[in-house]
Design a protein around this motif. Structure first.
Motif, PDB file in Angstrom:
ATOM      1  N   TRP A  63      -4.545   0.470  -5.696  1.00 16.65           N
ATOM      2  CA  TRP A  63      -5.445  -0.596  -4.972  1.00 16.65           C
ATOM      3  C   TRP A  63      -5.877   0.096  -3.656  1.00 16.65           C
ATOM      4  N   ALA A  64      -7.284   0.020  -3.656  1.00 18.38           N
ATOM      5  CA  ALA A  64      -7.845   0.554  -2.498  1.00 18.38           C
ATOM      6  C   ALA A  64      -7.835  -0.698  -1.189  1.00 18.38           C
ATOM      7  N   MET A  65      -7.366  -0.343  -0.187  1.00 20.30           N
ATOM      8  CA  MET A  65      -7.240  -1.246   1.174  1.00 20.30           C
ATOM      9  C   MET A  65      -7.502  -0.766   2.461  1.00 20.30           C
ATOM     10  N   ARG A  66      -7.201  -1.467   3.340  1.00 24.27           N
ATOM     11  CA  ARG A  66      -7.453  -1.116   4.711  1.00 24.27           C
ATOM     12  C   ARG A  66      -5.872  -1.165   5.417  1.00 24.27           C
ATOM     13  N   ALA A  67      -5.345  -0.098   5.818  1.00 28.18           N
ATOM     14  CA  ALA A  67      -3.798  -0.243   6.415  1.00 28.18           C
ATOM     15  C   ALA A  67      -3.844  -1.218   7.490  1.00 28.18           C
ATOM     16  N   ASN A  68      -4.596  -1.555   8.283  1.00 28.12           N
ATOM     17  CA  ASN A  68      -4.485  -2.505   9.382  1.00 28.12           C
ATOM     18  C   ASN A  68      -4.473  -3.736   9.057  1.00 28.12           C
ATOM     19  N   ASP A  69      -4.880  -4.111   7.586  1.00 26.90           N
ATOM     20  CA  ASP A  69      -4.695  -5.463   7.073  1.00 26.90           C
ATOM     21  C   ASP A  69      -3.599  -5.749   6.639  1.00 26.90           C
ATOM     22  N   LEU A  70      -2.432  -4.654   6.408  1.00 28.54           N
ATOM     23  CA  LEU A  70      -1.481  -4.780   5.646  1.00 28.54           C
ATOM     24  C   LEU A  70      -0.013  -5.153   6.388  1.00 28.54           C
ATOM     25  N   VAL A  71      -0.189  -4.905   7.833  1.00 21.24           N
ATOM     26  CA  VAL A  71       0.861  -4.924   8.738  1.00 21.24           C
ATOM     27  C   VAL A  71       1.716  -6.155   8.540  1.00 21.24           C
ATOM     28  N   GLY A  72       3.083  -6.045   8.279  1.00 22.73           N
ATOM     29  CA  GLY A  72       4.099  -6.885   8.146  1.00 22.73           C
ATOM     30  C   GLY A  72       4.273  -7.160   6.773  1.00 22.73           C
ATOM     31  N   ALA A  73       3.510  -6.799   5.926  1.00 20.40           N
ATOM     32  CA  ALA A  73       3.729  -7.002   4.249  1.00 20.40           C
ATOM     33  C   ALA A  73       4.769  -6.427   3.813  1.00 20.40           C
ATOM     34  N   SER A  74       5.486  -7.329   3.031  1.00 19.79           N
ATOM     35  CA  SER A  74       6.837  -6.855   2.303  1.00 19.79           C
ATOM     36  C   SER A  74       7.085  -7.672   1.007  1.00 19.79           C
ATOM     37  N   SER A  75       8.102  -7.310   0.441  1.00 19.51           N
ATOM     38  CA  SER A  75       8.668  -8.158  -0.881  1.00 19.51           C
ATOM     39  C   SER A  75       9.200  -9.440  -0.351  1.00 19.51           C
ATOM     40  N   TYR A  76       9.750  -9.412   0.873  1.00 16.25           N
ATOM     41  CA  TYR A  76      10.286 -10.767   1.598  1.00 16.25           C
ATOM     42  C   TYR A  76       9.407 -11.566   2.172  1.00 16.25           C
ATOM     43  N   SER A  77       8.000 -10.994   2.686  1.00 14.99           N
ATOM     44  CA  SER A  77       7.132 -11.635   3.277  1.00 14.99           C
ATOM     45  C   SER A  77       5.745 -11.149   2.616  1.00 14.99           C
ATOM     46  N   PRO A  78       5.403 -11.556   1.517  1.00 19.04           N
ATOM     47  CA  PRO A  78       4.234 -11.246   0.676  1.00 19.04           C
ATOM     48  C   PRO A  78       3.045 -11.477   1.773  1.00 19.04           C
ATOM     49  N   LEU A  79       1.925 -10.677   1.857  1.00 20.35           N
ATOM     50  CA  LEU A  79       0.630 -10.966   2.433  1.00 20.35           C
ATOM     51  C   LEU A  79      -0.308 -11.415   1.244  1.00 20.35           C
ATOM     52  N   PRO A  95     -13.675   3.134  -1.433  1.00 16.76           N
ATOM     53  CA  PRO A  95     -14.566   2.053  -0.988  1.00 16.76           C
ATOM     54  C   PRO A  95     -14.836   2.352   0.662  1.00 16.76           C
ATOM     55  N   GLU A  96     -15.856   2.104   1.294  1.00 16.53           N
ATOM     56  CA  GLU A  96     -16.265   2.217   2.534  1.00 16.53           C
ATOM     57  C   GLU A  96     -15.439   1.820   3.430  1.00 16.53           C
ATOM     58  N   THR A  97     -14.840   0.747   3.556  1.00 17.68           N
ATOM     59  CA  THR A  97     -13.942   0.094   4.534  1.00 17.68           C
ATOM     60  C   THR A  97     -12.533   0.216   4.307  1.00 17.68           C
ATOM     61  N   CYS A  98     -12.165   1.211   3.245  1.00 20.30           N
ATOM     62  CA  CYS A  98     -10.545   1.227   2.796  1.00 20.30           C
ATOM     63  C   CYS A  98     -10.271   2.807   3.286  1.00 20.30           C
ATOM     64  N   ASP A  99      -9.041   2.720   3.680  1.00 15.21           N
ATOM     65  CA  ASP A  99      -8.554   3.939   3.969  1.00 15.21           C
ATOM     66  C   ASP A  99      -6.877   4.199   3.500  1.00 15.21           C
ATOM     67  N   CYS A 100      -6.616   3.668   2.451  1.00 16.92           N
ATOM     68  CA  CYS A 100      -5.300   3.852   1.760  1.00 16.92           C
ATOM     69  C   CYS A 100      -5.386   3.166   0.525  1.00 16.92           C
ATOM     70  N   VAL A 101      -4.394   3.758  -0.408  1.00 18.54           N
ATOM     71  CA  VAL A 101      -4.134   3.158  -1.779  1.00 18.54           C
ATOM     72  C   VAL A 101      -2.759   2.950  -1.965  1.00 18.54           C
ATOM     73  N   LEU A 102      -2.607   1.635  -2.453  1.00 20.98           N
ATOM     74  CA  LEU A 102      -1.386   0.953  -2.789  1.00 20.98           C
ATOM     75  C   LEU A 102      -1.227   1.255  -4.372  1.00 20.98           C
ATOM     76  N   ASP A 103       0.138   1.613  -4.669  1.00 20.20           N
ATOM     77  CA  ASP A 103       0.331   1.757  -6.349  1.00 20.20           C
ATOM     78  C   ASP A 103       0.352   0.325  -6.721  1.00 20.20           C
ATOM     79  N   SER A 104       0.388   0.350  -8.066  1.00 20.36           N
ATOM     80  CA  SER A 104       0.163  -1.291  -8.635  1.00 20.36           C
ATOM     81  C   SER A 104       1.482  -2.065  -8.409  1.00 20.36           C
ATOM     82  N   ASP A 105       2.652  -1.320  -8.343  1.00 19.45           N
ATOM     83  CA  ASP A 105       3.726  -2.154  -8.079  1.00 19.45           C
ATOM     84  C   ASP A 105       3.971  -2.934  -6.778  1.00 19.45           C
ATOM     85  N   SER A 106       3.019  -2.143  -5.774  1.00 21.02           N
ATOM     86  CA  SER A 106       3.078  -3.064  -4.454  1.00 21.02           C
ATOM     87  C   SER A 106       1.812  -4.354  -4.385  1.00 21.02           C
ATOM     88  N   VAL A 107       1.483  -4.596  -5.456  1.00 17.18           N
ATOM     89  CA  VAL A 107       0.295  -6.016  -5.421  1.00 17.18           C
ATOM     90  C   VAL A 107       1.015  -6.651  -6.479  1.00 17.18           C
TER      91      VAL A 107
END
Length: 372
Positions: A63-79, A95-107
């Motif tokens: 999953w393509a995302m922006r790292a700054n938008d994911l601060v604090g996300a965890s399995s105990y505190s889903p974002l 994608p133009e605004t994305c700077d990281c890729v999360l594997d499928s298990d992280s979403v």
């Protein structure tokens, strides 16, 4: 009947013969070749490459995302995400605004809202623009042999050919027992050095037959194999004299004393002996330096190591020594008299200068590598 030839009373020093061959020579013009044909040739100057990949791409599926938008996300505190993320495959443009890729298990997509279960850092799962090939670099430096790994870079950059220098070498075999084996050895060695090789067989051993086979048209270097000795059937030197100028017959080189060097118009000619060891010695010391100059090749690397044992040599003639590495030192396999087994096992060679009596045990010497 052909009268027997005689070597001059004094042999031509090796360095003098080589200087005569190299006189007025220059690298051949570069040509463009398809990648597979360019393999093993000497590279000419080429234009710098553009960055590759040309833009950020996904290094893995996810999953393509922006790292700054994911601060604090965890399995105990889903974002939770209000906008579903974009799925990318490895190699896809980011994608133009994305700077990281999360594997499928992280979403987590099981609920009404997509939730992210992990943080990320900028660049995670991403291959940055120019990460594989930096802009401004070259496929291969001019003067270096084109290797398989260079073709990898060329194909990744979208190239279909390379600019190289490929001298044209003619190999004329003078028929005799065993000479064909030597001619094949020299032809294969020339091809490995990056030359375009044409092989010709003289119809006979007489001077006229050899002279007819000697043709320097379309040749940058001509090599003859056999018939350069002083026997009654050795007529190569006489044939060379018919076609051009014989510079020297009889080189202060062991093995290889009856090697001859000549010129036909502007083309250098080297008459090698039919015996493999003598031909190969002259190949290393005379033919290969000429071919390297014509190719525009950078100086060949030598490897400096101490000698395990003393090398004794007679004064006045350069002797070829074959070397092999063992425990941080050069082991001498043969000097002057080179068996086929020693040639096959050798890692390097050196020429003991004619003005020296050899080298002492423990003395560091430069061995020219036979396997590059």
């Amino acid at each position: 009947m052909i009268s027997s030839q005689r070597l001059p009373s004094s042999l031509t020093p090796l360095d003098v013969a080589l200087a005569a061959l190299l006189r007025d020579l220059a690298p051949v013009p570069p040509i463009g070749l398809p990648l597979t044909e360019a393999l093993g040739c000497i590279a000419a100057d080429m234009s710098p490459l553009k960055p590759h990949p040309p833009h950020d791409v996904a290094a893995a599926d996810g999953w393509a995302m922006r790292a700054n938008d994911l601060v604090g996300a965890s399995s105990y505190s889903p974002l939770p995400l209000t906008i579903p993320p974009v799925w990318v495959e490895a190699g896809d443009a980011m994608p133009e605004t994305c700077d990281c890729v999360l594997d499928s298990d992280s979403v987590d997509r099981t609920g009404p809202l997509v939730q992210v279960l992990a943080e990320a850092i900028p660049g995670q799962g991403v291959r940055r623009a120019g990460a594989d090939i930096a802009g401004g670099t070259r496929v291969v430096e001019a003067g270096r042999r084109v290797l398989p790994r260079d073709l990898l870079i060329a194909r990744a950059a979208g190239l279909t050919g390379l600019s190289v220098r490929r001298p044209r070498v003619g190999v004329v075999n003078i028929p005799a027992a065993g000479a064909a084996v030597t001619a094949q050895l020299i032809a294969e060695s020339a091809r490995k050095a990056g030359a375009d090789v044409t092989c010709i067989e003289a119809v006979g051993r007489d001077a006229d037959s050899i002279a007819r086979a000697i043709d320097t048209k379309g040749c940058d270097l001509l090599l003859t194999i056999g018939g350069s000795g002083v026997g009654r059937s050795d007529a190569t030197v006489s044939a060379l004299a018919q076609r051009g100028e014989v510079i020297a017959h009889g080189i202060a080189l062991q093995p290889g004393r009856t090697t001859a060097v000549a010129r036909i118009e502007k083309t250098p000619v080297i008459a090698l002996q039919g015996a493999p060891d003598q031909a190969f010695a002259a190949w290393w010391t005379l033919a290969l330096p000429v071919l390297d100059l014509l190719s525009g090749r950078r100086p060949r690397k030598s490897f400096n190591l101490p000698l395990q044992r003393k090398i004794a040599s007679g004064v006045g003639i350069a002797e070829i020594a074959l070397l092999r590495r063992k425990q941080g030192a050069w082991v001498t396999l043969a000097v002057g008299d080179l068996s086929l087994d020693a040639i096959a096992r050798a890692e390097a060679w050196l020429a003991v200068p004619g003005g020296a009596e050899g080298f002492a045990a423990g003395e560091p010497v430069d061995g020219y590598m036979l396997r590059d």
